[in-house]
Motif scaffolding. Sequence first.
Motif, PDB file in Angstrom:
ATOM      1  N   VAL A 142     -13.271 -44.279 -47.347  1.00  0.00           N
ATOM      2  CA  VAL A 142     -14.170 -45.394 -48.028  1.00  0.00           C
ATOM      3  C   VAL A 142     -15.491 -44.832 -47.641  1.00  0.00           C
ATOM      4  CG1 VAL A 142     -14.039 -46.980 -45.944  1.00  0.00           C
ATOM      5  CG2 VAL A 142     -14.885 -47.880 -48.346  1.00  0.00           C
ATOM      6  N   HIS A 143     -16.788 -45.088 -48.583  1.00  0.00           N
ATOM      7  CA  HIS A 143     -17.991 -44.548 -48.489  1.00  0.00           C
ATOM      8  C   HIS A 143     -18.563 -45.179 -46.994  1.00  0.00           C
ATOM      9  CE1 HIS A 143     -21.952 -43.461 -49.175  1.00  0.00           C
ATOM     10  NE2 HIS A 143     -21.860 -43.026 -50.345  1.00  0.00           N
ATOM     11  N   LYS A 144     -19.036 -44.498 -46.103  1.00  0.00           N
ATOM     12  CA  LYS A 144     -19.539 -45.183 -44.863  1.00  0.00           C
ATOM     13  C   LYS A 144     -20.552 -46.104 -44.834  1.00  0.00           C
ATOM     14  CE  LYS A 144     -21.737 -43.403 -40.804  1.00  0.00           C
ATOM     15  NZ  LYS A 144     -22.415 -42.228 -40.003  1.00  0.00           N
ATOM     16  N   ASP A 145     -21.361 -45.664 -46.148  1.00  0.00           N
ATOM     17  CA  ASP A 145     -22.572 -46.779 -46.194  1.00  0.00           C
ATOM     18  C   ASP A 145     -22.308 -48.217 -47.015  1.00  0.00           C
ATOM     19  OD1 ASP A 145     -24.216 -45.051 -45.123  1.00  0.00           O
ATOM     20  OD2 ASP A 145     -24.886 -44.049 -47.054  1.00  0.00           O
ATOM     21  N   HIS A 146     -20.901 -48.168 -47.435  1.00  0.00           N
ATOM     22  CA  HIS A 146     -20.470 -49.437 -48.327  1.00  0.00           C
ATOM     23  C   HIS A 146     -19.738 -50.330 -47.003  1.00  0.00           C
ATOM     24  CE1 HIS A 146     -20.019 -47.198 -52.192  1.00  0.00           C
ATOM     25  NE2 HIS A 146     -21.089 -47.414 -51.890  1.00  0.00           N
ATOM     26  N   THR A 147     -20.737 -50.940 -46.201  1.00  0.00           N
ATOM     27  CA  THR A 147     -20.087 -51.458 -44.947  1.00  0.00           C
ATOM     28  C   THR A 147     -19.437 -52.628 -45.428  1.00  0.00           C
ATOM     29  OG1 THR A 147     -22.362 -52.786 -45.053  1.00  0.00           O
ATOM     30  CG2 THR A 147     -22.134 -50.852 -43.477  1.00  0.00           C
ATOM     31  N   LYS A 148     -19.734 -53.484 -46.641  1.00  0.00           N
ATOM     32  CA  LYS A 148     -18.816 -54.750 -46.809  1.00  0.00           C
ATOM     33  C   LYS A 148     -17.365 -54.341 -47.154  1.00  0.00           C
ATOM     34  CE  LYS A 148     -22.492 -57.534 -48.509  1.00  0.00           C
ATOM     35  NZ  LYS A 148     -23.122 -58.570 -49.572  1.00  0.00           N
ATOM     36  N   VAL A 149     -17.160 -53.047 -47.727  1.00  0.00           N
ATOM     37  CA  VAL A 149     -15.900 -52.496 -48.120  1.00  0.00           C
ATOM     38  C   VAL A 149     -15.286 -52.267 -46.967  1.00  0.00           C
ATOM     39  CG1 VAL A 149     -14.583 -50.924 -49.372  1.00  0.00           C
ATOM     40  CG2 VAL A 149     -16.554 -52.079 -50.597  1.00  0.00           C
ATOM     41  N   VAL A 150     -15.905 -51.488 -46.011  1.00  0.00           N
ATOM     42  CA  VAL A 150     -15.203 -51.119 -44.690  1.00  0.00           C
ATOM     43  C   VAL A 150     -14.983 -52.256 -43.929  1.00  0.00           C
ATOM     44  CG1 VAL A 150     -15.665 -49.884 -42.466  1.00  0.00           C
ATOM     45  CG2 VAL A 150     -16.458 -48.779 -44.453  1.00  0.00           C
ATOM     46  N   ALA A 151     -15.701 -53.293 -44.215  1.00  0.00           N
ATOM     47  CA  ALA A 151     -15.492 -54.743 -43.393  1.00  0.00           C
ATOM     48  C   ALA A 151     -14.218 -55.300 -43.975  1.00  0.00           C
ATOM     49  CB  ALA A 151     -16.579 -55.468 -43.225  1.00  0.00           C
ATOM     50  N   LEU A 152     -14.044 -55.310 -45.165  1.00  0.00           N
ATOM     51  CA  LEU A 152     -13.027 -55.962 -45.736  1.00  0.00           C
ATOM     52  C   LEU A 152     -11.737 -55.256 -45.632  1.00  0.00           C
ATOM     53  CD1 LEU A 152     -11.829 -57.842 -47.888  1.00  0.00           C
ATOM     54  CD2 LEU A 152     -12.185 -55.776 -49.702  1.00  0.00           C
ATOM     55  N   TYR A 153     -11.596 -53.667 -45.298  1.00  0.00           N
ATOM     56  CA  TYR A 153     -10.442 -53.025 -45.169  1.00  0.00           C
ATOM     57  C   TYR A 153     -10.253 -53.440 -43.516  1.00  0.00           C
ATOM     58  CZ  TYR A 153     -10.246 -50.450 -49.461  1.00  0.00           C
ATOM     59  OH  TYR A 153     -10.015 -50.005 -50.851  1.00  0.00           O
ATOM     60  N   GLU A 154     -11.062 -53.523 -42.769  1.00  0.00           N
ATOM     61  CA  GLU A 154     -10.720 -53.911 -41.305  1.00  0.00           C
ATOM     62  C   GLU A 154     -10.216 -55.329 -41.344  1.00  0.00           C
ATOM     63  OE1 GLU A 154     -14.310 -51.244 -39.223  1.00  0.00           O
ATOM     64  OE2 GLU A 154     -14.830 -53.514 -39.804  1.00  0.00           O
ATOM     65  N   SER A 155     -10.428 -56.166 -42.031  1.00  0.00           N
ATOM     66  CA  SER A 155      -9.999 -57.538 -42.281  1.00  0.00           C
ATOM     67  C   SER A 155      -8.350 -57.442 -42.472  1.00  0.00           C
ATOM     68  CB  SER A 155     -10.745 -58.357 -42.830  1.00  0.00           C
ATOM     69  OG  SER A 155     -10.503 -58.323 -44.277  1.00  0.00           O
ATOM     70  N   TRP A 156      -8.118 -56.269 -43.323  1.00  0.00           N
ATOM     71  CA  TRP A 156      -6.720 -56.240 -43.652  1.00  0.00           C
ATOM     72  C   TRP A 156      -6.014 -55.528 -42.745  1.00  0.00           C
ATOM     73  CZ3 TRP A 156      -7.514 -54.324 -49.566  1.00  0.00           C
ATOM     74  CH2 TRP A 156      -7.780 -55.324 -50.193  1.00  0.00           C
ATOM     75  N   GLY A 157      -6.553 -55.055 -41.657  1.00  0.00           N
ATOM     76  CA  GLY A 157      -5.890 -54.361 -40.576  1.00  0.00           C
ATOM     77  C   GLY A 157      -5.851 -52.763 -40.474  1.00  0.00           C
ATOM     78  N   TYR A 158      -6.831 -52.369 -41.409  1.00  0.00           N
ATOM     79  CA  TYR A 158      -7.414 -50.873 -41.324  1.00  0.00           C
ATOM     80  C   TYR A 158      -8.172 -50.633 -39.846  1.00  0.00           C
ATOM     81  CZ  TYR A 158      -5.384 -49.861 -45.935  1.00  0.00           C
ATOM     82  OH  TYR A 158      -4.630 -49.351 -46.905  1.00  0.00           O
ATOM     83  N   VAL A 159      -7.926 -49.405 -39.255  1.00  0.00           N
ATOM     84  CA  VAL A 159      -8.782 -49.098 -38.384  1.00  0.00           C
ATOM     85  C   VAL A 159      -9.501 -47.853 -38.742  1.00  0.00           C
ATOM     86  CG1 VAL A 159      -8.818 -48.102 -35.832  1.00  0.00           C
ATOM     87  CG2 VAL A 159      -7.451 -49.899 -36.738  1.00  0.00           C
ATOM     88  N   THR A 160     -10.819 -47.599 -38.491  1.00  0.00           N
ATOM     89  CA  THR A 160     -11.701 -46.368 -38.656  1.00  0.00           C
ATOM     90  C   THR A 160     -11.162 -45.249 -37.764  1.00  0.00           C
ATOM     91  OG1 THR A 160     -13.396 -47.542 -39.743  1.00  0.00           O
ATOM     92  CG2 THR A 160     -13.799 -45.089 -38.809  1.00  0.00           C
ATOM     93  N   VAL A 161     -10.481 -44.178 -38.087  1.00  0.00           N
ATOM     94  CA  VAL A 161     -10.216 -42.939 -37.017  1.00  0.00           C
ATOM     95  C   VAL A 161     -11.132 -41.930 -36.820  1.00  0.00           C
ATOM     96  CG1 VAL A 161      -7.866 -43.692 -37.061  1.00  0.00           C
ATOM     97  CG2 VAL A 161      -8.778 -42.027 -38.565  1.00  0.00           C
ATOM     98  N   GLY A 162     -12.118 -41.787 -37.863  1.00  0.00           N
ATOM     99  CA  GLY A 162     -13.140 -40.865 -37.974  1.00  0.00           C
ATOM    100  C   GLY A 162     -14.100 -40.991 -39.357  1.00  0.00           C
ATOM    101  N   GLU A 163     -14.852 -39.713 -39.493  1.00  0.00           N
ATOM    102  CA  GLU A 163     -15.493 -39.700 -40.526  1.00  0.00           C
ATOM    103  C   GLU A 163     -15.422 -38.425 -41.162  1.00  0.00           C
ATOM    104  OE1 GLU A 163     -19.614 -40.485 -39.743  1.00  0.00           O
ATOM    105  OE2 GLU A 163     -19.209 -42.407 -39.039  1.00  0.00           O
ATOM    106  N   ALA A 164     -15.309 -38.197 -42.555  1.00  0.00           N
ATOM    107  CA  ALA A 164     -15.129 -36.954 -43.345  1.00  0.00           C
ATOM    108  C   ALA A 164     -15.963 -36.754 -44.522  1.00  0.00           C
ATOM    109  CB  ALA A 164     -13.606 -36.848 -43.622  1.00  0.00           C
TER     110      ALA A 164
END
Length: 195
Positions: A142-164
């Motif tokens: 997910v686009h790093k700058d789309h912080t709301k989308v990142v936060a949404l996925y985190e609320s679903w249980g996803y964990v960020t493991v790095g950047e690419a």
Amino acid sequence: MTTHTELDLRHYGHADAESIRESLLDIHDEVYEGSDDPLAGREAFARFVDHWSANKEFACVLAYDREQPVGYAYGAPLGPATTWWTKVTPLLPDAFVAETGSRTFALSELMVRTPWRGTGAARRVHDELLTSRREQRATLLVHKDHTKVVALYESWGYVTVGEASPFDGAPQLCAMVLTLNESGGLAGAGYGSDS
């Protein structure tokens, strides 16, 4: 259409790719209308659709509301020769990135048309796709700058493991992983049910 509606969630696979291709592209065009992202054009996105749907293990869920297309999610398992993890920084341990073809399901796309945003449709499509999966985990970028989308996925249980940045022209993306239960599908600790 900002209220909760009953959705008809339909499953498709590799054999259905040609029959759903235009629907996937049309929804994408509507969602990305007006975007200045050079990769958001129909022709560029069609290459991604064709790449993923060519995989024999391709899986897609398309949602409909009274025959109106609402959105979709699709992806496929990562095979042993995948390059998915090669550009992720920091470098991940070999044991983490080793793929067998049945370890990790890559969620390539999840999108919902504007009238159904905020209704829980994205979560329902996501869950419908992953509930039937046999893999141990799911991953997405997910686009790093789309912080709301990142936060949404985190609320679903996803964990960020790095950047690419997986290919030329790609933005910096967060590589995220969701642990599925031991036999695949959604369940278990760490999986939020409140979003």
